[in-house]
Design a protein around this motif. Structure first.
Motif, PDB file in Angstrom:
ATOM      1  N   THR A 422       0.872  -1.193   0.000  1.00  0.00           N
ATOM      2  CA  THR A 422       0.000   0.000   0.000  1.00  0.00           C
ATOM      3  C   THR A 422       0.897   1.227   0.000  1.00  0.00           C
ATOM      4  O   THR A 422       1.976   1.234   0.608  1.00  0.00           O
ATOM      5  CB  THR A 422      -0.918   0.021   1.223  1.00  0.00           C
ATOM      6  OG1 THR A 422      -0.141   0.088   2.413  1.00  0.00           O
ATOM      7  CG2 THR A 422      -1.823  -1.213   1.255  1.00  0.00           C
ATOM      8  N   TYR A 423       0.471   2.258  -0.664  1.00  0.00           N
ATOM      9  CA  TYR A 423       1.292   3.461  -0.799  1.00  0.00           C
ATOM     10  C   TYR A 423       0.380   4.655  -1.097  1.00  0.00           C
ATOM     11  O   TYR A 423      -0.795   4.503  -1.465  1.00  0.00           O
ATOM     12  CB  TYR A 423       2.337   3.292  -1.909  1.00  0.00           C
ATOM     13  CG  TYR A 423       1.828   2.584  -3.153  1.00  0.00           C
ATOM     14  CD1 TYR A 423       1.087   3.275  -4.116  1.00  0.00           C
ATOM     15  CD2 TYR A 423       2.077   1.234  -3.363  1.00  0.00           C
ATOM     16  CE1 TYR A 423       0.615   2.627  -5.255  1.00  0.00           C
ATOM     17  CE2 TYR A 423       1.608   0.574  -4.495  1.00  0.00           C
ATOM     18  CZ  TYR A 423       0.881   1.286  -5.436  1.00  0.00           C
ATOM     19  OH  TYR A 423       0.407   0.645  -6.559  1.00  0.00           O
ATOM     20  N   THR A 424       0.941   5.827  -0.926  1.00  0.00           N
ATOM     21  CA  THR A 424       0.218   7.072  -1.226  1.00  0.00           C
ATOM     22  C   THR A 424       1.224   8.130  -1.655  1.00  0.00           C
ATOM     23  O   THR A 424       2.368   8.149  -1.170  1.00  0.00           O
ATOM     24  CB  THR A 424      -0.566   7.564   0.002  1.00  0.00           C
ATOM     25  OG1 THR A 424      -1.295   8.764  -0.359  1.00  0.00           O
ATOM     26  CG2 THR A 424       0.337   7.873   1.182  1.00  0.00           C
ATOM     27  N   THR A 461      -2.900   3.373  -5.251  1.00  0.00           N
ATOM     28  CA  THR A 461      -2.814   3.237  -3.798  1.00  0.00           C
ATOM     29  C   THR A 461      -2.291   1.866  -3.350  1.00  0.00           C
ATOM     30  O   THR A 461      -2.037   1.660  -2.166  1.00  0.00           O
ATOM     31  CB  THR A 461      -4.196   3.446  -3.156  1.00  0.00           C
ATOM     32  OG1 THR A 461      -5.117   2.508  -3.704  1.00  0.00           O
ATOM     33  CG2 THR A 461      -4.691   4.883  -3.410  1.00  0.00           C
ATOM     34  N   GLY A 462      -2.149   0.967  -4.293  1.00  0.00           N
ATOM     35  CA  GLY A 462      -1.658  -0.333  -3.881  1.00  0.00           C
ATOM     36  C   GLY A 462      -1.557  -1.340  -5.018  1.00  0.00           C
ATOM     37  O   GLY A 462      -2.091  -1.120  -6.116  1.00  0.00           O
TER      38      GLY A 462
END
Length: 541
Positions: A422-424, A461-462
């Motif tokens: 997951t990332y932003t 986002t992922g």
């Protein structure tokens, strides 16, 4: 009255014996002080099945043996109420079974042992130490004359008068078969053995083979005959007086017989992996490999049948390599039961099977195994692997776009090995990649990567990246392993890229930055890629 020494009468007996008497081996022993008794030890068998000993009553009245005691070198055994008649015998088996009035609680050593007899008052009344009888199978050590003073090796006469009559040798053996390379027999005689011969008849020829005495047994190498031939044989033992014994009993007229059928000497069945998983290799070593024309492996998979109606079997012709033959049954699923048998065909057309198939005189199968009935075939089961519970770990990060990485630390082969990221970011995420190695000493190899941005699960986002069953290579492009193989250690890191920067993440969530794509001056990528101790690790079960 005390006896001070057993009388040694061998020379006198030799001088005055009549024709037909045996010249037995006479043993001299110092006798202990003993109480007067008409009941004496009379004959001892120490090479029997079972051993036994005999008492003799040389008196004119019956004797109650209640309370009498027999001992060997370590045990004692008391006789219950039992009467031995005048001039009569009582014998006891010596097999350690301890049955009252029948079997003692000791055995008698064939190598020689002291046997003692006590009366009910506890007085020593007789004692003898047997000689080494280990090479005198079937003979006994006994008084030459019942109740007399001279002990000799003689023919067994349990519960009967001892005798020095010249008997034929005692010949003990098992049937000869085609699978015996060295045939051995036991031959004993009070006068001594002059010769033991194996007479072997096959393919129109006759061989008389001298058997050599080795470690107490007469032995001879057995000639090899062609598969399909009939072998007749007998053994003849001759003592020093010319007396002979045969095996079979009338062997010279009616010899024993067997047919050389061949068959399987050794069979190794080995799965590619433990539990018959993967391809299963059969390695067969037949008897008489030089005479083998072909070996076939037949097998049935689950749901297949072999009987009077169905013929579903698959045939594999084994490949010859020296004296062995090998073939493969393909990999099957867990819990599958695979049935099989092997057929050996010799050059003369003789066929034999593994398992061994037995026929009656009319050719009907009488053994449990029948090659025409699949339900009788041997089989193996493809075993399931028992894996440990999968343990997942999550690495959180607070620097750069990556917020978390979740993965199994011990994934199971044959399943998905998912890395969930997951990332932003305020920028567009262009690339999410996993770089990895599978060698014991891992290193950065540019080609060893998985592009998450190409995966259908990729979003801003992922992404979920499946690391199962991916080949790895070294800098030269040589294959080094696969991420899905049991026992493989996969070392990896995460790289996320935007238009202005690249972000590298280690095992503790730390971020290493390269902002030079956006005009910056920080580049920690080479240091991070060069230190694999900073990377993540998981091990395939």
């Amino acid at each position: 009255m005390k006896n001070n020494k057993y009388l040694i009468l061998g020379l006198l007996l030799t001088l005055f014996s009549v024709v037909g008497c045996v010249t037995d081996e006479v043993f001299e022993q110092d006798a202990p002080d003993v109480a007067t008794s008409e009941v004496k030890l009379n004959e001892i068998m120490s090479t029997g099945s079972p051993d036994w000993l005999e008492l003799y009553n040389g008196g004119t009245e019956a004797v109650n043996l209640a309370g009498y005691k027999l001992t060997d070198s370590s045990q004692e055994w008391i006789i219950d109420a039992l009467t031995i008649p005048a001039g009569g015998y009582v014998s006891f088996d010596c097999d350690d079974s301890n049955v009252p009035n029948t079997s003692t609680n000791f055995k008698i050593s064939s190598g020689g042992e002291k046997i003692t007899l006590y009366n009910a008052a506890g007085e020593l009344i007789d004692q003898i130490t047997t000689p080494d009888m280990s090479s005198q199978i079937g003979l006994t050590y006994g008084r030459e004359i019942d109740g007399g003073d001279v002990w000799v090796v003689q023919g067994a006469s349990k519960a009967a008068a001892n005798s020095n009559v010249n008997n034929a040798p005692v010949l003990i053996t098992e049937p000869l078969t085609e699978f015996i390379d060295v045939y051995e027999v036991t031959a004993s005689d009070a006068d001594g053995i002059a010769s033991v011969k194996l007479v072997y008849m096959a393919n129109g020829g006759v061989q008389s083979i001298d058997m050599a005495l080795v470690s107490g047994k007469y032995k001879a190498s057995v000639p090899k005959s062609s598969v399909g031939s009939t072998v007749n044989y007998y053994v003849v033992a001759t003592d020093t007086t010319g007396k002979v014994s045969y095996y079979p009993e009338d062997g010279s007229n009616n010899p024993a017989e067997f047919i050389v059928a061949g068959g399987m000497n050794e069979l190794e069945i080995q799965g590619e992996n433990a539990g018959f998983r993967g391809e299963v290799t059969f390695t067969a070593t037949p008897y008489y490999p030089e005479q083998v024309d072909e070996i076939r492996l037949y097998y049935l998979l689950p749901g297949e049948l072999q009987d009077d109606v169905n013929d579903d079997k698959t045939k594999v012709v084994l490949t010859k390599n020296g004296d062995t033959f090998s073939g493969i049954i393909p990999a099957q699923n867990t819990d599958d039961v695979v049935s099989y048998y092997l057929r050996i065909e010799y050059l003369d057309g003789t066929k034999t099977y593994y398992l061994l198939e037995e026929l009656d005189a009319e050719g009907n199968v009488i053994s449990d195994f029948n090659h025409d009935l699949g339900v009788t075939w041997p089989s193996y089961t493809v075993e399931a692997i028992v894996y440990d519970d999968v343990v997942e770990t999550t690495v959180n990060s607070t620097a750069g776009p990556l917020t978390s990485l979740t993965f199994a630390t011990n994934p199971v082969p044959g399943t998905d090995h998912n890395l969930v990221l997951t990332y932003t970011s305020t920028e567009n995420i262009d690339e999410v990649r996993i770089y990895f190695d599978v060698r014991d000493t891992p290193a950065y190899v540019k080609a060893n990567k998985v592009k998450g941005e190409d995966d259908a699960s990729f979003t801003q986002t992922g992404v979920t990246i499946n690391m199962a069953d991916i080949d790895a290579e070294d800098d030269a492009g040589t294959f080094t392993g696969n991420t899905g193989i049991t026992g493989t250690t996969v070392t990896f890191y995460v790289r996320i890229a935007t238009a202005t920067a690249e972000y590298y993440y280690g095992s503790d969530g730390s971020m290493y930055l390269d902002d030079t794509p956006g005009g910056g001056t920080t580049d920690e990528s080479d240091t991070f890629k060069g230190d694999t101790s900073l990377w993540n690790v998981y091990n395939v079960q």
